[in-house]
Design an enzyme around this catalytic site. Structure first.
Site, mmCIF file in Angstrom:
data_model
loop_
_atom_site.group_PDB
_atom_site.id
_atom_site.type_symbol
_atom_site.label_atom_id
_atom_site.label_comp_id
_atom_site.label_asym_id
_atom_site.label_seq_id
_atom_site.Cartn_x
_atom_site.Cartn_y
_atom_site.Cartn_z
ATOM 1 N N GLY A 59 0.820 -1.211 0.000
ATOM 2 C CA GLY A 59 0.000 0.000 0.000
ATOM 3 C C GLY A 59 0.853 1.259 0.000
ATOM 4 C CB THR A 60 3.955 2.093 1.851
ATOM 5 O OG1 THR A 60 3.370 1.752 3.109
ATOM 6 C CG2 THR A 60 4.871 3.284 2.014
ATOM 7 C CB CYS A 82 4.134 4.582 25.065
ATOM 8 S SG CYS A 82 3.126 5.795 25.932
ATOM 9 C CD GLN A 105 -7.315 -0.468 7.536
ATOM 10 O OE1 GLN A 105 -8.169 -1.347 7.662
ATOM 11 N NE2 GLN A 105 -6.084 -0.627 7.969
ATOM 12 N N GLY A 122 -2.626 -5.819 -0.090
ATOM 13 C CA GLY A 122 -3.116 -7.194 0.019
ATOM 14 C C GLY A 122 -3.319 -7.671 1.445
ATOM 15 C CG HIS A 123 -0.581 -6.606 4.863
ATOM 16 N ND1 HIS A 123 -0.644 -6.294 6.194
ATOM 17 C CD2 HIS A 123 -0.058 -5.529 4.253
ATOM 18 C CE1 HIS A 123 -0.154 -5.072 6.376
ATOM 19 N NE2 HIS A 123 0.205 -4.583 5.212
ATOM 20 C CG ASN A 136 -4.851 3.699 9.765
ATOM 21 O OD1 ASN A 136 -5.075 4.727 9.120
ATOM 22 N ND2 ASN A 136 -3.839 3.589 10.611
ATOM 23 C CB THR A 194 10.356 -10.472 -12.085
ATOM 24 O OG1 THR A 194 11.367 -10.296 -13.076
ATOM 25 C CG2 THR A 194 9.598 -11.759 -12.353
#
Ligand SMILES: *Cc1c(COP(=O)(O)O)cnc(C)c1O
Length: 412
Positions: A79-80, A335, A189, A210-211, A161, A247
């Protein structure tokens, strides 16, 4: 189906906005491409050609889910990469335009790129980050007012998200188009969770990962509307019609195609059974835990996500206690990064300090069960009560002795 475990304990996975399990059907579809079907889809021989045909079929499956044409899709690594490619392509298409419009609540994939373009490139680009209200929503009048003659691109996420809040990106894209401005949406999302039909939209670029929808990590898609200007980020071979060299990640592409077909078939379940589970979880927690509040618009939200603040306790401490029961969730306090700051999303929404630190995101999927929801609703109230007993902030606020303005966060 085997379920995930940590040690002896079954995992109760409620962190699906961070990543999802690979669906068994997806894994099964991928496996042959790690063994017998190892040909290069670009090869001239039949052995590679058969793989090329399956990559084409997978592109069709992805296109079908979002109402796109297969030629409008480019496979990327994540996605990035899709986000970066889209925004940089739009800027390159309009070198004389230097303004970017985005929001304060974007994923770091968009937010950090825009801030990089603004600050680190010697202010070559000017970035407007639109604010959100207390419920995480944008003001469309403010959006229209932000569009300028030199705006090259708008990048606004479809769904957030952290909170699941859904933005009216189709309407925003129509407004951008009427001003001759390119529009990108990070739909990572949203895809697979809510219906998307790009055939009837003015969106120029859309990112998928995808993930986040039960395909593996390391595969993404960028949709580029036919006729929209484009420039590749990765320059190399002729793959993806020269729009993305390298590829193809064949097995992951096959898996993503399968995941999209599954998602299309499960959209109904996502919006009925999963939504009902989320609502039961949310209502159970809000009813049983005092000083808890929902973050994000109650209706304009993804069906799988809830984000709740438990005042005067620290999100990370909650997560550690949940982890003891095998419950996986996320927190809106950062944190872990060493800063004591709540997330940029909580801050942008103006969530009060005492609540922003104690925000927990629970994000479900079709693999969650009612028994899991009941278990979380049974365990979490006790965790919060225990943490509050140890919290000087809870004590003082409940003895009328508020005033200490230091951070309630217990991490150092
Ligand atoms: C996860 C996520 C991304 C990043 O996707 P990757 O495939 O992990 O690079 C981008 N945007 C949103 C909204 C996300 O949730």
């Amino acid at each position: 189906m085997t379920s995930a475990r940590q040690g002896e304990q079954p995992v109760i996975y409620m962190d699906n906005n961070a990543t999802t399990r690979v669906a068994p059907e997806v894994l099964a579809a991928m496996l042959p491409y790690f063994s017998d079907l190892y040909g290069n889809p670009s090869s001239m021989h039949k052995f590679g050609g058969q793989v090329g045909r399956q990559v084409a079929a997978a592109r069709g499956q992805v296109a079908e889910l979002i109402g796109a044409q297969p030629e409008e899709l480019i496979f990327t690594s994540c996605g990035t990469e899709s986000d970066s490619t889209a925004i940089l392509a739009a800027l390159q298409a309009n070198p004389e335009k230097r303004h970017i419009v985005t929001t304060r609540v974007e994923h770091p994939a968009v937010k950090n790129l825009c801030e990089h373009l603004d600050r680190l490139t010697g202010h070559k680009h000017r970035v407007t980050q639109l604010p959100v209200d207390r419920e995480g929503m944008l003001d469309l009048e403010q959006y229209e007012a932000a569009l300028a003659d030199d705006t090259a691109v708008v990048s606004v996420m479809w769904a957030n998200n952290e909170t699941g809040v859904i933005f009216p990106v189709e309407e925003m894209a129509r407004i951008a188009k009427s001003r001759g401005i390119l529009f990108h949406t990070d739909a990572v999302q949203a895809v697979g969770k809510i219906p998307i039909n790009l055939a009837e939209s003015a969106i120029d670029f859309l990112s998928i990962s995808g993930h986040k929808l039960h395909a593996p990590k390391g595969i993404g898609v960028l949709y580029v509307r036919k006729g929209a200007p484009f420039a590749p980020l990765i320059i190399g071979g002729h793959q993806e019609k020269g729009r993305r060299g390298g590829t193809e990640n064949v097995a992951a592409i096959i898996g993503l195609g399968q995941a999209c077909e599954l998602a299309a078939g499960r959209m109904e379940e996502e919006n009925s059974r999963v939504r009902a589970l989320r609502d039961k979880l949310e209502q159970g927690l809000l009813a049983q835990i005092p000083s808890s509040l929902l973050n994000g618009h109650p209706q304009k939200r993804l069906p799988n996500t809830t984000n709740i603040s438990f005042e005067y306790v620290e999100g990370e401490a909650i997560l550690l206690h949940l982890d003891q029961y095998g419950i996986c969730a996320s927190s809106g306090s950062a944190c872990t990064s060493g800063s004591l700051e709540p997330s940029h999303v909580m801050r942008a929404m103006g969530v009060p300090f005492t609540a922003a630190h104690g925000s927990v995101r629970l994000s479900l999927s079709v693999y969650n069960t009612e028994a899991e929801v009941d278990f979380v609703v049974e365990k979490l109230p006790g965790i919060i009560a225990k943490l509050r007993e140890m919290s000087p902030f809870w004590q003082s606020s409940h003895q009328g002795a508020v005033g200490g303005a230091s951070c309630p966060c217990s991490c150092s």
